[in-house]
Structures are given as C-alpha cells and as structure tokens.
Design a protein around this motif. Structure first.
Motif, PDB file in Angstrom:
ATOM      1  N   VAL A  23       1.007  -1.448   0.023  1.00  0.00           N
ATOM      2  CA  VAL A  23      -0.018   0.170   0.171  1.00  0.00           C
ATOM      3  C   VAL A  23       1.269   0.950  -0.005  1.00  0.00           C
ATOM      4  O   VAL A  23       1.969   1.205   0.733  1.00  0.00           O
ATOM      5  CB  VAL A  23      -1.061  -0.268   1.180  1.00  0.00           C
ATOM      6  CG1 VAL A  23      -1.918   1.448   1.914  1.00  0.00           C
ATOM      7  CG2 VAL A  23      -1.650  -1.159   1.516  1.00  0.00           C
ATOM      8  N   ASP A  24       0.331   1.853  -1.135  1.00  0.00           N
ATOM      9  CA  ASP A  24       1.583   3.112  -1.202  1.00  0.00           C
ATOM     10  C   ASP A  24       0.992   4.368  -0.633  1.00  0.00           C
ATOM     11  O   ASP A  24       1.242   5.528  -0.746  1.00  0.00           O
ATOM     12  CB  ASP A  24       1.814   3.177  -1.622  1.00  0.00           C
ATOM     13  CG  ASP A  24       1.547   3.480  -3.942  1.00  0.00           C
ATOM     14  OD1 ASP A  24       0.188   3.792  -3.317  1.00  0.00           O
ATOM     15  OD2 ASP A  24       1.706   3.262  -4.095  1.00  0.00           O
ATOM     16  N   ARG A  25      -0.495   4.407  -0.456  1.00  0.00           N
ATOM     17  CA  ARG A  25      -1.288   5.985  -0.616  1.00  0.00           C
ATOM     18  C   ARG A  25      -1.991   5.074   1.161  1.00  0.00           C
ATOM     19  O   ARG A  25      -3.307   4.374   0.819  1.00  0.00           O
ATOM     20  CB  ARG A  25      -1.599   5.950  -1.674  1.00  0.00           C
ATOM     21  CG  ARG A  25      -2.517   8.069  -1.629  1.00  0.00           C
ATOM     22  CD  ARG A  25      -2.691   7.962  -2.829  1.00  0.00           C
ATOM     23  NE  ARG A  25      -4.191   9.479  -2.084  1.00  0.00           N
ATOM     24  CZ  ARG A  25      -3.677  10.094  -2.164  1.00  0.00           C
ATOM     25  NH1 ARG A  25      -2.507  10.747  -2.808  1.00  0.00           N
ATOM     26  NH2 ARG A  25      -4.446  11.029  -2.041  1.00  0.00           N
ATOM     27  N   VAL A  26      -2.697   5.801   1.872  1.00  0.00           N
ATOM     28  CA  VAL A  26      -3.503   5.799   2.797  1.00  0.00           C
ATOM     29  C   VAL A  26      -4.768   6.770   2.896  1.00  0.00           C
ATOM     30  O   VAL A  26      -4.349   8.299   2.861  1.00  0.00           O
ATOM     31  CB  VAL A  26      -3.387   5.400   4.126  1.00  0.00           C
ATOM     32  CG1 VAL A  26      -4.445   5.065   5.233  1.00  0.00           C
ATOM     33  CG2 VAL A  26      -2.535   4.360   4.314  1.00  0.00           C
ATOM     34  N   GLN A  80      -9.684   2.038  19.347  1.00  0.00           N
ATOM     35  CA  GLN A  80      -9.478   2.717  17.731  1.00  0.00           C
ATOM     36  C   GLN A  80      -8.295   3.485  17.850  1.00  0.00           C
ATOM     37  O   GLN A  80      -7.400   2.207  16.818  1.00  0.00           O
ATOM     38  CB  GLN A  80     -10.371   3.717  17.467  1.00  0.00           C
ATOM     39  CG  GLN A  80     -11.534   3.706  17.217  1.00  0.00           C
ATOM     40  CD  GLN A  80     -12.334   4.872  17.089  1.00  0.00           C
ATOM     41  OE1 GLN A  80     -12.275   6.087  17.300  1.00  0.00           O
ATOM     42  NE2 GLN A  80     -13.984   4.631  16.269  1.00  0.00           N
ATOM     43  N   LEU A  81      -7.618   3.764  18.714  1.00  0.00           N
ATOM     44  CA  LEU A  81      -6.238   3.617  18.629  1.00  0.00           C
ATOM     45  C   LEU A  81      -5.594   2.689  19.330  1.00  0.00           C
ATOM     46  O   LEU A  81      -4.328   2.722  18.180  1.00  0.00           O
ATOM     47  CB  LEU A  81      -5.562   4.916  19.734  1.00  0.00           C
ATOM     48  CG  LEU A  81      -6.705   6.359  19.546  1.00  0.00           C
ATOM     49  CD1 LEU A  81      -6.209   7.406  21.449  1.00  0.00           C
ATOM     50  CD2 LEU A  81      -6.078   7.183  19.018  1.00  0.00           C
ATOM     51  N   ALA A  82      -5.864   1.778  19.326  1.00  0.00           N
ATOM     52  CA  ALA A  82      -5.572   0.875  20.100  1.00  0.00           C
ATOM     53  C   ALA A  82      -4.608  -0.332  18.868  1.00  0.00           C
ATOM     54  O   ALA A  82      -3.895  -0.796  18.125  1.00  0.00           O
ATOM     55  CB  ALA A  82      -5.824  -0.211  20.602  1.00  0.00           C
ATOM     56  N   VAL A  83      -5.834   0.318  17.680  1.00  0.00           N
ATOM     57  CA  VAL A  83      -6.173  -0.754  16.849  1.00  0.00           C
ATOM     58  C   VAL A  83      -5.051   0.018  15.685  1.00  0.00           C
ATOM     59  O   VAL A  83      -4.035  -0.830  15.017  1.00  0.00           O
ATOM     60  CB  VAL A  83      -7.616  -0.962  16.198  1.00  0.00           C
ATOM     61  CG1 VAL A  83      -7.442  -1.691  14.449  1.00  0.00           C
ATOM     62  CG2 VAL A  83      -8.106  -1.733  17.676  1.00  0.00           C
ATOM     63  N   LEU A  84      -5.667   1.313  15.671  1.00  0.00           N
ATOM     64  CA  LEU A  84      -4.425   1.644  14.603  1.00  0.00           C
ATOM     65  C   LEU A  84      -2.735   2.278  14.891  1.00  0.00           C
ATOM     66  O   LEU A  84      -2.313   1.880  14.050  1.00  0.00           O
ATOM     67  CB  LEU A  84      -5.232   3.456  14.777  1.00  0.00           C
ATOM     68  CG  LEU A  84      -6.748   3.865  13.859  1.00  0.00           C
ATOM     69  CD1 LEU A  84      -7.259   4.964  14.887  1.00  0.00           C
ATOM     70  CD2 LEU A  84      -6.857   3.741  12.694  1.00  0.00           C
ATOM     71  N   ALA A  85      -2.572   1.769  15.845  1.00  0.00           N
ATOM     72  CA  ALA A  85      -1.013   1.374  16.250  1.00  0.00           C
ATOM     73  C   ALA A  85      -0.554   0.146  15.969  1.00  0.00           C
ATOM     74  O   ALA A  85       0.219   0.265  15.240  1.00  0.00           O
ATOM     75  CB  ALA A  85      -0.932   1.989  17.474  1.00  0.00           C
ATOM     76  N   ALA A  86      -1.398  -1.180  15.863  1.00  0.00           N
ATOM     77  CA  ALA A  86      -1.231  -1.359  15.391  1.00  0.00           C
ATOM     78  C   ALA A  86      -1.093  -1.498  13.734  1.00  0.00           C
ATOM     79  O   ALA A  86       0.530  -2.571  13.793  1.00  0.00           O
ATOM     80  CB  ALA A  86      -1.332  -2.907  16.009  1.00  0.00           C
ATOM     81  N   LEU A  87      -2.136  -1.401  13.678  1.00  0.00           N
ATOM     82  CA  LEU A  87      -1.986  -1.125  11.854  1.00  0.00           C
ATOM     83  C   LEU A  87      -0.705  -0.803  11.685  1.00  0.00           C
ATOM     84  O   LEU A  87       0.190  -1.337  10.877  1.00  0.00           O
ATOM     85  CB  LEU A  87      -3.006  -0.541  11.361  1.00  0.00           C
ATOM     86  CG  LEU A  87      -3.711  -0.467  10.411  1.00  0.00           C
ATOM     87  CD1 LEU A  87      -3.594  -1.994   8.982  1.00  0.00           C
ATOM     88  CD2 LEU A  87      -4.493   0.256   9.520  1.00  0.00           C
ATOM     89  N   ALA A  88      -0.411   0.498  11.866  1.00  0.00           N
ATOM     90  CA  ALA A  88       0.716   0.923  11.068  1.00  0.00           C
ATOM     91  C   ALA A  88       1.642   0.490  11.654  1.00  0.00           C
ATOM     92  O   ALA A  88       3.140   0.760  11.219  1.00  0.00           O
ATOM     93  CB  ALA A  88       0.434   2.765  12.096  1.00  0.00           C
ATOM     94  N   ALA A  89       2.203  -0.369  13.060  1.00  0.00           N
ATOM     95  CA  ALA A  89       3.388  -1.134  12.966  1.00  0.00           C
ATOM     96  C   ALA A  89       3.929  -1.903  12.041  1.00  0.00           C
ATOM     97  O   ALA A  89       4.998  -2.379  11.260  1.00  0.00           O
ATOM     98  CB  ALA A  89       3.376  -1.530  14.893  1.00  0.00           C
ATOM     99  N   VAL A 119       6.396  -3.513   9.535  1.00  0.00           N
ATOM    100  CA  VAL A 119       7.137  -4.002   9.253  1.00  0.00           C
ATOM    101  C   VAL A 119       6.585  -4.618   8.018  1.00  0.00           C
ATOM    102  O   VAL A 119       8.447  -5.014   7.138  1.00  0.00           O
ATOM    103  CB  VAL A 119       6.642  -4.893   9.890  1.00  0.00           C
ATOM    104  CG1 VAL A 119       7.064  -6.301  10.284  1.00  0.00           C
ATOM    105  CG2 VAL A 119       7.210  -4.576  12.253  1.00  0.00           C
ATOM    106  N   ARG A 120       5.891  -4.667   7.223  1.00  0.00           N
ATOM    107  CA  ARG A 120       5.462  -5.584   6.149  1.00  0.00           C
ATOM    108  C   ARG A 120       6.410  -4.412   5.031  1.00  0.00           C
ATOM    109  O   ARG A 120       6.678  -5.266   3.919  1.00  0.00           O
ATOM    110  CB  ARG A 120       4.173  -5.402   5.316  1.00  0.00           C
ATOM    111  CG  ARG A 120       3.399  -5.862   6.606  1.00  0.00           C
ATOM    112  CD  ARG A 120       4.419  -8.206   6.468  1.00  0.00           C
ATOM    113  NE  ARG A 120       3.625  -8.635   5.708  1.00  0.00           N
ATOM    114  CZ  ARG A 120       2.728  -9.650   5.067  1.00  0.00           C
ATOM    115  NH1 ARG A 120       1.432  -9.741   5.999  1.00  0.00           N
ATOM    116  NH2 ARG A 120       2.199  -9.889   3.879  1.00  0.00           N
ATOM    117  N   LYS A 121       6.234  -3.445   5.323  1.00  0.00           N
ATOM    118  CA  LYS A 121       7.071  -2.473   4.180  1.00  0.00           C
ATOM    119  C   LYS A 121       8.720  -2.713   4.249  1.00  0.00           C
ATOM    120  O   LYS A 121       9.489  -2.114   3.651  1.00  0.00           O
ATOM    121  CB  LYS A 121       6.564  -1.120   4.067  1.00  0.00           C
ATOM    122  CG  LYS A 121       5.302  -0.968   3.778  1.00  0.00           C
ATOM    123  CD  LYS A 121       4.926   0.485   3.678  1.00  0.00           C
ATOM    124  CE  LYS A 121       3.630   1.007   3.295  1.00  0.00           C
ATOM    125  NZ  LYS A 121       3.539   1.006   1.387  1.00  0.00           N
TER     126      LYS A 121
END
Ligand code: M6R
Length: 364
Positions: free
Chosen positions: A47-50, A162-171, A175-177
């Motif tokens: 993903v290169d744009r959110v 929501q913040l907890a999920v979004l922090a996990a998503l960003a991390a 990692v995947r990048k």
C-alpha cells in the motif's frame, strides 16, 4: 447495567484499561512479541497511499493514526471528515487503502464515503466496534475494536480502542514494508502492552479532576492545546466538553495560538495544555508561556517531570504517569474525558443523552 456508576459514560471511561487490553490482545502476539492483523488476501506492505475517513471522535482517532502511519510506515495519508470527503471529488489512485473508522459502523456519511471508495478501486479497511454493522460487512479488511457496547452518546472507550488498533496497523504496515526491524516491533509491542496499566494510573486522578471541574464549570469558553499526536487529543477534549457540558471549547495545535486565537486569552478563559514529556514538550511549553504572559489561566496535564519543569503558576495540574510518546494519546484521553464528565456533572446536564445528539448519526 451501570453497576456502581452514576452514568454509562463514567462506566465506559473506567472500562478503558480492560477493553483496550482486550483489543490489543487480538492484534499483538505475545509468543513472539509481534503485531498481527486478521488474515487478508492482500499484501499490506504494498500500500503506498492511505485515505482515512470518519466523523467526530472517530475522525480524531484517524488524525492520530496519520502521525503513526507516516512516522512508522512512511506512507502518505490523506484524512477528511466524511461529510466533506464525499463531496470534494478526492483523487483515489487504484490500489490505495481507504480506512474508515466508526464506533457504530453505521454513520451515514462515513458509509457513503466507504461505498464511493469501493467504486473507485480502493481496498476498504474498517475499524469498527459493532461487528454486525454495515461497514463491518462491506470492508475487505475488518479491524474490529473490542470495546463492547458503548451506550453514552459521548464516545470514550471506542476511541481508545480505535487508537490501539490503529497503532497496531501502523506498526504492522511498517514491518511489511521492511521499515521496522524485529527489535523495533518488539519495542512497539512492549509499549502498547504498557498502555492499560498507564491508563489505570491516569484513572487514579479521578478525584483531583472532579475537584478541578469546579474551576471549569463557570467558564463560557475553554481552549485545549496540544502538539503532534496530542493535537487531535486537544480537539477531542474540546468536543467532549462541548457535547456534554455545553461549554464552548476549541482545540488548537499549540503552535497556532499566535496566529489568531491568542487574542481570545484573558483570565476568564481556561486553557488546558496537553504536554507529555518527550520531543515536543519544550515547544508546547513555550506556547503555554505565551498564553500565561497574557493572563491566561492554565491547566497543565503532564507527567511529574513535565510538571516540575512547567507546572508553576498554573491554576491546576493533572499528573499523568511517564509514558512512551506512542501511547500518550491513549493515556491522555483519560483526563480530558474525565474533565468533561465532571464538568457536566457540576453543571447538572444530561451526561449520557446530551441535548440535540444521537448515538448513531444515520442521516446525512
Ligand atoms: O459511530 P461513529 O464512530 O461513526 O460516530 C461518529 C461520531 O458521530 C461520534 O464520534 C460523535 O462525534 C460522538 N458523539 C463523539 O463523542
């Protein structure tokens, strides 16, 4: 159902350490200290744009996420409130990730924006609290929050989950990048797992905040200031106060004060400053000093170190535990929620059912 609590909102504020821990447990794997998302047949590393779209408090969670996604995953993030996004003809390149954040999963504007993005070739991610909702059903990547039913019209526990999920998503995206090493991932997991205990420590200040509410209740206007990921928290603090106490409040990026709002300052306008120790502390405090020099009455929310450096001369201070900057928004949400809650109680307003508001906004 309210147990020993006076209001659902109060109960939901106090549930946060538990429900955030619950939510984190489905995104963090303790066995190897890694961040895991639900199975999904697309490489999130590509993903290169959110594009983030939401309303109200969920929008502020999205604003915090923008800082994290850019910092960790180095991906450009566009964010807008759903009612604006829908009508501004946004540029949506195929293969972008469009992320919708919603407690109810039914907010009409957010749902319409989701459908618009789907028609325009975006991968649809949804951070929702109601698993049977329309947004949950229509998403390609469902990222549930496990806050449990939220009854109070003012959103509290849904926000921190929501913040907890979004922090996990960003991390995870980082990692995947290939932008986050295993060690850095471990650190993120460790810090996130510290959040519930730090939130409990914040809740311990409930009595002090209840006493402080008597200083805020007579005000006609209140300002909230924050910087970086704590700027959306200032917006959220102001929204909570407006919604349930009917006091006019505004959140500002602390650096914006001198571009206009500082003209409002006099000794009748309390200014709530969110300033955890960390890289942005000094800058925020220097903005706070500018306010103080013009007679502003300051309530400083910081940790022991921050209060020792800058607490003198404030009309009140609220001491937070010392936290890693990553989890500061989760922890600092608590005092802003409690301050709004207790101020509303002093004013005798209907905390759980504020006038003119509905829990789920299903009209456009
Ligand atoms: O259910 P949603 O998260 O989509 O709702 C969005 C907003 O309506 C909601 O956050 C609203 O701003 C709350 N009353 C804030 O406390």
């Amino acid at each position: 159902e309210k147990g020993n609590y006076r209001h659902f909102m109060q109960k939901e504020i106090f549930e946060q350490p538990t429900v955030v821990a619950q939510t984190l447990s489905s995104y963090l794997r303790r066995s190897d200290n890694s961040v895991a998302l639900p199975q999904f047949d697309f490489d999130i590393g590509s993903v290169d744009r959110v594009t983030i779209v939401a309303c109200g408090t969920s929008f502020y969670a999205g604003m915090v996420a923008k800082y994290w996604l850019e910092q960790f995953a180095r991906v450009p993030v566009d964010i807008d409130v759903a009612s604006e996004f829908r009508y501004r003809d946004p540029v949506l390149k195929p293969g972008g990730l469009a992320l919708f954040i919603s407690q109810s999963g039914e907010t009409a504007d957010t749902l319409a924006a989701l459908r618009h993005c789907k028609e325009n070739g975006q991968i649809i991610g949804a951070v929702v609290n109601v698993p049977t909702s329309s947004m949950a059903r229509e998403a390609d990547l469902l990222l549930p929050t496990h806050a449990g039913p939220e009854i109070g019209v003012a959103s509290t526990k849904a926000f921190t989950c929501q913040l907890a999920v979004l922090a996990a998503l960003a991390a995870h995206m980082a990692v995947r990048k290939g932008l986050m090493s295993r060690e850095e991932e471990h650190d993120v997991v460790e810090h996130l797992l510290e959040a519930p205990a730090c939130m409990n420590a914040a809740l311990d200040h409930d009595d002090d905040i209840a006493a402080m509410a008597h200083l805020i209740a007579p005000a006609r206007d209140v300002l909230y200031l924050g910087r970086g990921p704590d700027y959306p928290l200032a917006l959220e603090g102001a929204l909570k106060l407006k919604e349930i106490s009917y006091i006019h409040a505004e959140g500002y990026a602390s650096g914006e004060m001198k571009h206009g709002p500082i003209a409002l300052i006099d000794d009748l306008v309390p200014v709530i400053v969110l300033a955890p120790s960390g890289p942005l502390f000094e800058k925020t405090v220097s903005n706070m000093e500018e306010v103080r020099a013009r007679g502003g009455k300051i309530v400083l929310i910081s940790d022991a170190e921050g209060l020792a450096l800058a607490g003198e001369g404030c009309i009140a201070t609220i001491e937070m535990p010392r936290v890693h900057p990553l989890i500061a928004p989760l922890v600092y949400a608590i005092p802003v929620q409690l301050l709004a809650y207790h101020t509303a109680c002093v004013k005798g307003t209907d905390v759980d059912q504020p006038r003119n508001l509905a829990k789920s906004v299903t009209v456009e």
